[in-house]
Design an enzyme around this catalytic site. Structure first.
Site, PDB file in Angstrom:
ATOM      1  N   ASP A 217     -11.777   2.672   3.831  1.00  0.00           N
ATOM      2  CA  ASP A 217     -12.203   1.270   3.701  1.00  0.00           C
ATOM      3  C   ASP A 217     -13.703   1.172   3.436  1.00  0.00           C
ATOM      4  OD1 ASP A 217     -10.095  -0.623   4.045  1.00  0.00           O
ATOM      5  OD2 ASP A 217      -9.922  -0.044   6.153  1.00  0.00           O
TER       6      ASP A 217
ATOM      7  N   LYS B 238       0.844  -1.205   0.000  1.00  0.00           N
ATOM      8  CA  LYS B 238       0.000   0.000   0.000  1.00  0.00           C
ATOM      9  C   LYS B 238       0.873   1.247   0.000  1.00  0.00           C
ATOM     10  CE  LYS B 238      -3.813  -2.098   2.480  1.00  0.00           C
ATOM     11  NZ  LYS B 238      -4.283  -2.477   3.800  1.00  0.00           N
TER      12      LYS B 238
ATOM     13  N   GLN C  68      -5.131  -1.342   9.626  1.00  0.00           N
ATOM     14  CA  GLN C  68      -5.056  -2.686   9.059  1.00  0.00           C
ATOM     15  C   GLN C  68      -5.730  -3.696   9.989  1.00  0.00           C
ATOM     16  OE1 GLN C  68      -3.816  -3.442   6.014  1.00  0.00           O
ATOM     17  NE2 GLN C  68      -4.174  -5.621   6.269  1.00  0.00           N
TER      18      GLN C  68
END
Ligand code: GUN
Length: 293
Positions: free
Chosen positions: A120, A53, A97
């Site tokens: 997200d 990422k 995460q």
């Protein structure tokens, strides 16, 4: 034989588009979109994701901010960090995460992120927006899957879509997106009766169960489009591992019209969509026009 949907190439094209949108944002407003990623602990798979990422964020011209915290970090400390990032105007996206260590309440952490910095699409506000079809942030894996479906099939109206798996991260948002595309949607799961029969009526199968090669050739209607979200690591010869999806690729590709491989299908699209979501949130937070997909 099915057409193989090349997620790697699709994701590369999407990143190019994002890089050019980022350049325009910088030129017009002087703002550089910034994505903060928070990793708690040292889970090896999570470390790989976070590294990828960070690398791709920089490649499209955004700022990448990484916070790596010890596995024993108290929840309060993590919430304080998120509060700081919520109030930092150089940060436009915050991703924590998952999974988090068991002493931390994931839901409390996700909902402490400001919903206009949630990249997200897991914050309750964004879940609600998606469920009523209003504009907001869409979870990355379902977004990448729908982009590939639209590209392959064009108009999805009236098609029968079966989503196998009912997770909050993939199954449920995927079903909402397919419904928005005017599909007739079935969500199947571990208690579904006669799953092979249910799948065999689908024009579109989304496999998101997390069970290696569970979906077989004879479950697939000839010509159907198959999107395999699964990433399962299997032991291979010589102590090596190999990645397989939730679909028996070799069998299913003999009957499907189109299918995504694992690796190289949905996976690369997920990070590209994360960058897309960060760019969108940056525009939203700064009152700029929000580019759509
Ligand atoms: N862990 C595995 N996939 C994801 C994801 O899409 N978002 C977050 N925050 N954590 C993950």
């Amino acid at each position: 034989m099915a057409d193989i949907i090349d997620g790697k190439a699709f994701a590369a094209g999407l990143r190019e588009k994002i890089a050019s949108q980022v350049a325009t944002i910088k030129q017009q407003s002087g703002i550089t979109p910034g994505l903060a990623v928070v990793l708690v602990g040292e889970d090896p798979a999570s470390q790989v994701y976070v590294r990828n990422k960070g690398k791709q964020t920089v490649e499209v011209g955004m700022n990448s901010i990484e916070h790596k915290l010890d596995v024993s970090t108290p929840q309060d400390e993590l919430l304080q960090l998120i509060d700081k990032l919520n109030n930092d105007s150089s940060v436009h996206g915050i991703l924590v995460q998952l999974p988090l260590p068991s002493h931390i309440d994931e839901e409390a952490v996700i909902n402490s992120i400001h919903f206009d910095k949630d990249v997200d699409g897991f914050h309750l506000t964004n879940v609600g927006r998606l469920s009523i079809g209003s504009e907001g942030i869409v979870p990355c894996t379902p977004l990448g899957s729908i982009m590939m479906l639209r590209d392959k099939l064009g108009d999805l109206s009236g098609l029968n879509a079966v989503v196998v798996g009912r997770s909050n991260i993939v199954g449920k948002p995927m079903a909402s997106l397919l419904l928005q595309e005017n599909c007739t949607v079935t969500i199947a799961h571990s208690r579904t009766k006669d799953l092979p029969q249910v799948c065999s009526e689908a024009d579109i199968v989304i496999a998101a169960v997390g069970r290696p090669e569970m979906i077989k050739q004879d479950w697939i209607k000839p010509g159907a489009t198959v999107i395999d979200v699964g990433i399962n690591r299997l032991e291979a010869e010589g102590g090596k591992t190999r990645l397989v999806g939730d679909v028996d690729f070799e069998g299913a590709s003999k009957v499907a019209g189109a299918i995504t491989p694992v690796p190289g299908g949905v996976g690369p699209m997920t990070i590209a969509c994360l960058l897309h979501n960060t760019m969108q949130q940056c525009c939203r937070l700064n009152g700029l026009d929000v580019p759509q997909v």
